[in-house]
Design an enzyme around this catalytic site. Structure first.
Site, PDB file in Angstrom:
ATOM      1  N   TRP A   1      -4.410 -44.607 -63.235  1.00 46.33           N
ATOM      2  CA  TRP A   1      -4.322 -46.186 -63.143  1.00 46.33           C
ATOM      3  C   TRP A   1      -3.845 -46.622 -62.065  1.00 46.33           C
ATOM      4  O   TRP A   1      -4.030 -47.653 -61.431  1.00 46.33           O
ATOM      5  CB  TRP A   1      -3.352 -46.680 -64.231  1.00 46.33           C
TER       6      TRP A   1
ATOM      7  N   TRP B   1       0.566 -66.674 -63.201  1.00 47.00           N
ATOM      8  CA  TRP B   1       0.955 -65.085 -63.133  1.00 47.00           C
ATOM      9  C   TRP B   1       1.836 -65.008 -61.597  1.00 47.00           C
ATOM     10  O   TRP B   1       2.431 -64.056 -61.801  1.00 47.00           O
ATOM     11  CB  TRP B   1      -0.152 -64.338 -63.220  1.00 47.00           C
TER      12      TRP B   1
ATOM     13  N   GLU C   1      -2.264 -42.254 -66.699  1.00 52.85           N
ATOM     14  CA  GLU C   1      -1.612 -43.278 -65.971  1.00 52.85           C
ATOM     15  C   GLU C   1      -1.355 -43.033 -64.618  1.00 52.85           C
ATOM     16  O   GLU C   1      -1.220 -43.947 -63.920  1.00 52.85           O
ATOM     17  CB  GLU C   1      -0.085 -43.242 -66.709  1.00 52.85           C
TER      18      GLU C   1
ATOM     19  N   ASN D   1       7.232 -50.120 -69.453  1.00 55.94           N
ATOM     20  CA  ASN D   1       5.969 -50.677 -69.113  1.00 55.94           C
ATOM     21  C   ASN D   1       5.217 -51.449 -70.598  1.00 55.94           C
ATOM     22  O   ASN D   1       4.833 -52.695 -70.427  1.00 55.94           O
ATOM     23  CB  ASN D   1       4.851 -49.398 -69.059  1.00 55.94           C
TER      24      ASN D   1
ATOM     25  N   TRP E   1      -0.159 -57.942 -63.451  1.00 49.79           N
ATOM     26  CA  TRP E   1      -0.073 -59.216 -63.671  1.00 49.79           C
ATOM     27  C   TRP E   1      -1.333 -60.022 -64.028  1.00 49.79           C
ATOM     28  O   TRP E   1      -1.507 -60.672 -65.141  1.00 49.79           O
ATOM     29  CB  TRP E   1       0.590 -60.229 -62.564  1.00 49.79           C
TER      30      TRP E   1
ATOM     31  N   TRP F   1      -2.713 -73.582 -65.154  1.00 45.07           N
ATOM     32  CA  TRP F   1      -1.411 -73.034 -65.162  1.00 45.07           C
ATOM     33  C   TRP F   1      -0.149 -73.964 -64.851  1.00 45.07           C
ATOM     34  O   TRP F   1      -0.445 -74.857 -64.052  1.00 45.07           O
ATOM     35  CB  TRP F   1      -1.352 -71.886 -64.093  1.00 45.07           C
TER      36      TRP F   1
END
Length: 481
Positions: free
Chosen positions: A281, A362, A278, A344, A385, A309
């Site tokens: 990441w 987004w 993580e 998260n 996102w 969208w």
């Protein structure tokens, strides 16, 4: 050998690296041998960040200023264009060098490159260092020599790569004979846009380098073993909680990586590995942002520009206010107001509901998180996102639509998280559920006595089907083009 008193001062330009330990620019400034003057500049790049991040930075600056004062030093605060402020300080102090730790978001990079070029043309030493990442984005390449676009191969490439040992905090501070004038934090009032929400956050956010290191030690000692099994449970204190400390630079990823290394053996080897994945990441997000700076405000995959969208709308406003009628989503959105953070797993649930069930772009969600997260991070926010929406690199497939109800049943089986942040309909609401109404803007007109929405603004089954239909129609048109 040149005497220290004959060496010109160095300006240490701090940004999102508000710590004394493992601060490469600070270490280099002291190594020059002359006085060091630490400065933080409230420039247009810093002012353009969100309300919660500015509030969080104000607290971190106050903490660092106190740490410097304890060493007999000061933190100089100035407001204005970075280059103009630095040039004035050079003239006022006789500084011969300006040193800083690099940032990697497009706006900061453009500013820093211009500042470095201008200072060098002035005859001033200007150097930048890596104080924010384990590995510089351009130093990790695929076998073909390009950047990684998928996380798993990136992890494999860096999992056992050498990480330099963190640098100890200085034991002394080489101060100048006189300090330049400084603004005061109070005069800036960086928390103004938080309004009454600032008081709510202040009760729930531990600030400062000392708090960051203490939390890391506690996590590794007490919570690491259960991390893989419980990190997705918002009703458990199973995550490191270090994200807001990383966002302000009160702790470095090298400190985290190094502290976790002894745990990569024995009974906690797998938990330590999962935790470090993580951490990486975040590295991966910066790797991507460096090589594709458009990721912060445009679809990574250009074909998604044609996806239908929706823009900002009443449904998006209900989402922002935690009034969608989906408890898992609403609890997450209220946690954001009460703590400045969001678990998260439930970030993904809330983001999926906005971009898929509601079909809202987004970028609407990214902008809201940018304004309300105390742990806002330009790379992680953009990647997160786009990952959920399906438009980004290594993204979750668009047809994978999180079901908030089944997710809540799996990861919040006793509804403890939902009860913690939703007051309506509860006989004895949790203090955090009530705190949401203290933090939310008065203009929203919300009260814990309001009835909870009788039905979702968009039902789960209905929204999922609309998302899949929109995806299939877009895909068909794209393939036919």
């Amino acid at each position: 050998m040149q005497a220290a008193k004959d060496i010109s001062p160095a300006l240490l330009w701090l940004r999102r690296d508000l710590r004394l330990a493992d601060n490469p620019a600070l270490h280099a400034a002291i190594a020059r041998g002359g006085p060091v003057i630490a400065v933080w500049i409230l420039d247009p790049v810093a002012e353009a960040t969100g309300a919660a991040h500015r509030w969080r930075m104000q607290g971190s600056l106050g903490s660092l200023a106190a740490d410097l004062e304890a060493m007999g030093a000061r933190l100089i605060l100035r407001r204005g264009e970075a280059l103009e402020v630095l040039r004035k300080l050079v003239a006022q102090t006789g500084a011969g060098a300006v040193l800083w730790n690099r940032l990697y978001d497009p706006e900061a990079r453009a500013r820093d490159e211009a500042v470095k070029a201008a200072l060098k043309s002035d005859g001033i030493e200007a150097q930048s260092f890596n104080g924010a990442l384990l590995h510089e984005p351009w130093t990790v390449e695929t076998g073909q020599g390009g950047p990684y676009k998928v996380y798993t191969p990136y992890w494999r490439a860096v999992a056992d790569r050498v990480v330099h040992q963190p640098i100890e905090a200085p034991s002394r501070w080489p101060s100048p004979e006189s300090w330049p004038a400084s603004d005061t934090l109070e005069s800036w009032d960086m928390a103004a846009d938080m309004r009454r929400g600032a008081a709510v956050l202040a009760e729930r956010v531990a600030i400062g380098e000392r708090a960051a290191r203490q939390r890391l030690a506690e996590f590794l000692e007490e919570d690491l073993r259960a991390y893989p099994d419980e990190r997705d449970r918002p009703d458990r204190e199973a995550t490191s909680g270090l994200s807001h400390h990383l966002a302000t630079g009160e702790i470095s990823p090298r400190q985290i990586w190094t502290a976790a290394q002894p745990h990569r053996q024995g009974a906690v080897a797998k938990p330590a590995q999962k935790f470090l994945q993580e951490v990486v990441w975040r590295e991966f997000a910066y790797h991507l942002l460096h090589h594709a700076p458009q990721m912060s405000d445009r679809n990574w995959r250009p074909e998604w520009d044609a996806f239908p969208w929706r823009g900002d709308c009443a449904d998006a406003e209900a989402w922002r206010r935690g009034r969608t009628g989906i408890e898992a989503v609403d609890a997450a959105m209220r946690e954001l107001f009460v703590t400045g953070r969001m678990h998260n797993r439930f970030r993904m649930i809330a983001a999926s509901y906005l971009t898929k069930h509601l079909l809202v772009h987004w970028k609407v969600g990214e902008a809201w998180f940018r304004d309300t997260l105390v742990d806002w991070d330009p790379a992680s926010n953009a990647l997160g996102w786009q990952w959920v929406a399906g438009s980004g690199p290594d993204a979750t497939p668009y047809f994978r639509v999180f079901n908030p109800q089944t997710q809540a049943e799996k990861f919040d089986p006793d509804a403890a998280y939902r009860d913690r942040y939703i007051a309506e309909g509860r006989d004895a609401p949790h203090p955090d559920a009530l705190a949401f109404f203290e933090a939310a803007p008065r203009a929203w007109g919300l009260s814990p006595k309001d009835p909870y929405p009788k039905a979702p603004i968009v039902g789960l089954k209905e929204g999922r089907q609309k998302a899949l239909d929109a995806y299939q129609d877009w895909k068909t048109r794209r393939d036919a083009a």
